[in-house]
Design a protein around this motif. Structure first.
Motif, mmCIF file in Angstrom:
data_model
loop_
_atom_site.group_PDB
_atom_site.id
_atom_site.type_symbol
_atom_site.label_atom_id
_atom_site.label_comp_id
_atom_site.label_asym_id
_atom_site.label_seq_id
_atom_site.Cartn_x
_atom_site.Cartn_y
_atom_site.Cartn_z
ATOM 1 N N THR A 84 0.805 -1.215 0.000
ATOM 2 C CA THR A 84 0.000 0.000 0.000
ATOM 3 C C THR A 84 0.843 1.272 0.000
ATOM 4 O O THR A 84 0.454 2.262 -0.607
ATOM 5 C CB THR A 84 -0.982 0.016 1.182
ATOM 6 N N ALA A 85 1.987 1.258 0.651
ATOM 7 C CA ALA A 85 2.843 2.449 0.658
ATOM 8 C C ALA A 85 3.291 2.788 -0.762
ATOM 9 O O ALA A 85 3.311 3.964 -1.157
ATOM 10 C CB ALA A 85 4.045 2.245 1.577
ATOM 11 N N GLU A 86 3.629 1.781 -1.553
ATOM 12 C CA GLU A 86 4.030 2.011 -2.947
ATOM 13 C C GLU A 86 2.853 2.490 -3.787
ATOM 14 O O GLU A 86 3.023 3.312 -4.685
ATOM 15 C CB GLU A 86 4.641 0.737 -3.551
ATOM 16 N N PHE A 87 1.672 1.986 -3.487
ATOM 17 C CA PHE A 87 0.486 2.414 -4.225
ATOM 18 C C PHE A 87 0.159 3.877 -3.910
ATOM 19 O O PHE A 87 -0.187 4.648 -4.793
ATOM 20 C CB PHE A 87 -0.707 1.526 -3.880
ATOM 21 N N TRP A 88 0.299 4.288 -2.638
ATOM 22 C CA TRP A 88 0.113 5.701 -2.292
ATOM 23 C C TRP A 88 1.119 6.567 -3.057
ATOM 24 O O TRP A 88 0.785 7.633 -3.563
ATOM 25 C CB TRP A 88 0.290 5.931 -0.792
ATOM 26 N N LYS A 89 2.358 6.099 -3.136
ATOM 27 C CA LYS A 89 3.405 6.843 -3.844
ATOM 28 C C LYS A 89 3.057 6.982 -5.324
ATOM 29 O O LYS A 89 3.216 8.051 -5.912
ATOM 30 C CB LYS A 89 4.749 6.131 -3.680
ATOM 31 N N LEU A 90 2.564 5.894 -5.925
ATOM 32 C CA LEU A 90 2.157 5.917 -7.331
ATOM 33 C C LEU A 90 1.031 6.920 -7.546
ATOM 34 O O LEU A 90 1.085 7.742 -8.474
ATOM 35 C CB LEU A 90 1.715 4.527 -7.776
ATOM 36 N N LEU A 91 0.009 6.870 -6.702
ATOM 37 C CA LEU A 91 -1.101 7.803 -6.833
ATOM 38 C C LEU A 91 -0.641 9.252 -6.661
ATOM 39 O O LEU A 91 -1.075 10.141 -7.390
ATOM 40 C CB LEU A 91 -2.197 7.480 -5.819
ATOM 41 N N CYS A 92 0.236 9.482 -5.704
ATOM 42 C CA CYS A 92 0.758 10.827 -5.462
ATOM 43 C C CYS A 92 1.497 11.344 -6.693
ATOM 44 O O CYS A 92 1.252 12.467 -7.155
ATOM 45 C CB CYS A 92 1.676 10.803 -4.241
ATOM 46 N N CYS A 93 2.365 10.546 -7.242
ATOM 47 C CA CYS A 93 3.146 10.937 -8.419
ATOM 48 C C CYS A 93 2.229 11.183 -9.618
ATOM 49 O O CYS A 93 2.376 12.176 -10.337
ATOM 50 C CB CYS A 93 4.153 9.837 -8.721
ATOM 51 N N LEU A 94 1.261 10.310 -9.825
ATOM 52 C CA LEU A 94 0.321 10.433 -10.923
ATOM 53 C C LEU A 94 -0.498 11.719 -10.801
ATOM 54 O O LEU A 94 -0.629 12.485 -11.760
ATOM 55 C CB LEU A 94 -0.606 9.216 -10.931
ATOM 56 N N LEU A 95 -1.008 11.967 -9.615
ATOM 57 C CA LEU A 95 -1.828 13.166 -9.415
ATOM 58 C C LEU A 95 -0.999 14.444 -9.529
ATOM 59 O O LEU A 95 -1.487 15.449 -10.052
ATOM 60 C CB LEU A 95 -2.544 13.101 -8.067
ATOM 61 N N LYS A 96 0.229 14.415 -9.058
ATOM 62 C CA LYS A 96 1.087 15.598 -9.193
ATOM 63 C C LYS A 96 1.375 15.889 -10.658
ATOM 64 O O LYS A 96 1.407 17.042 -11.077
ATOM 65 C CB LYS A 96 2.381 15.427 -8.413
ATOM 66 N N LYS A 97 1.569 14.845 -11.433
ATOM 67 C CA LYS A 97 1.822 15.013 -12.861
ATOM 68 C C LYS A 97 0.591 15.610 -13.549
ATOM 69 O O LYS A 97 0.704 16.573 -14.308
ATOM 70 C CB LYS A 97 2.168 13.651 -13.475
ATOM 71 N N VAL A 98 -0.575 15.081 -13.263
ATOM 72 C CA VAL A 98 -1.804 15.533 -13.893
ATOM 73 C C VAL A 98 -2.200 16.930 -13.418
ATOM 74 O O VAL A 98 -2.694 17.751 -14.190
ATOM 75 C CB VAL A 98 -2.948 14.523 -13.636
#
Length: 120
Positions: free
Chosen positions: A20-34
């Motif tokens: 889950t920690a990696e999934f939070w990181k993925l979502l954070c990076c994705l949302l920051k990009k968008v």
């Protein structure tokens, strides 16, 4: 016989634990990009800050799952809720389309083309 396996299979899928920690990181990076954030490097922040960012953006977009917002800020739980939020985000906010639009080559852009010739 197959119908008897479906409830068990469904339970097994939801019991599957993802990191889950990696999934939070993925979502954070994705949302920051968008969202066009100043930094896209999720390593700049701790997990607590990443989770707060993701939750605030999803709240802004209108995601309504209270279970998601009750997840702890240490990133230790929530694989099911994260998958549901991610699928909601993909469907309602057109995240993949936005990423493709941001990264497409525009007319007039110069690109390098490497062509290899085949020897007979």
């Amino acid at each position: 016989k197959m119908c008897g396996l479906l409830p068990t299979l469904r339970k097994d899928i939801f019991r599957l634990q993802i990191n889950t920690a990696e999934f939070w990181k993925l979502l954070c990076c994705l949302l920051k990009k968008v969202c066009g954030a100043r930094t896209n490097d999720p390593n700049d922040e701790n997990i607590d800050a990443q989770i707060r960012f993701v939750k605030s953006v999803l709240w802004y977009y209108g995601y309504g799952s209270l279970d998601f917002y009750c997840l702890p800020y240490d990133g230790s739980q929530g694989s099911r809720e994260l998958l549901l939020a991610f699928s909601w985000l993909l469907h309602t906010q057109r995240v993949l389309e936005k990423l493709l639009e941001m990264n497409k080559i525009r007319v007039g852009d110069e690109i390098s083309v490497c062509m290899a010739s085949a020897s007979c």
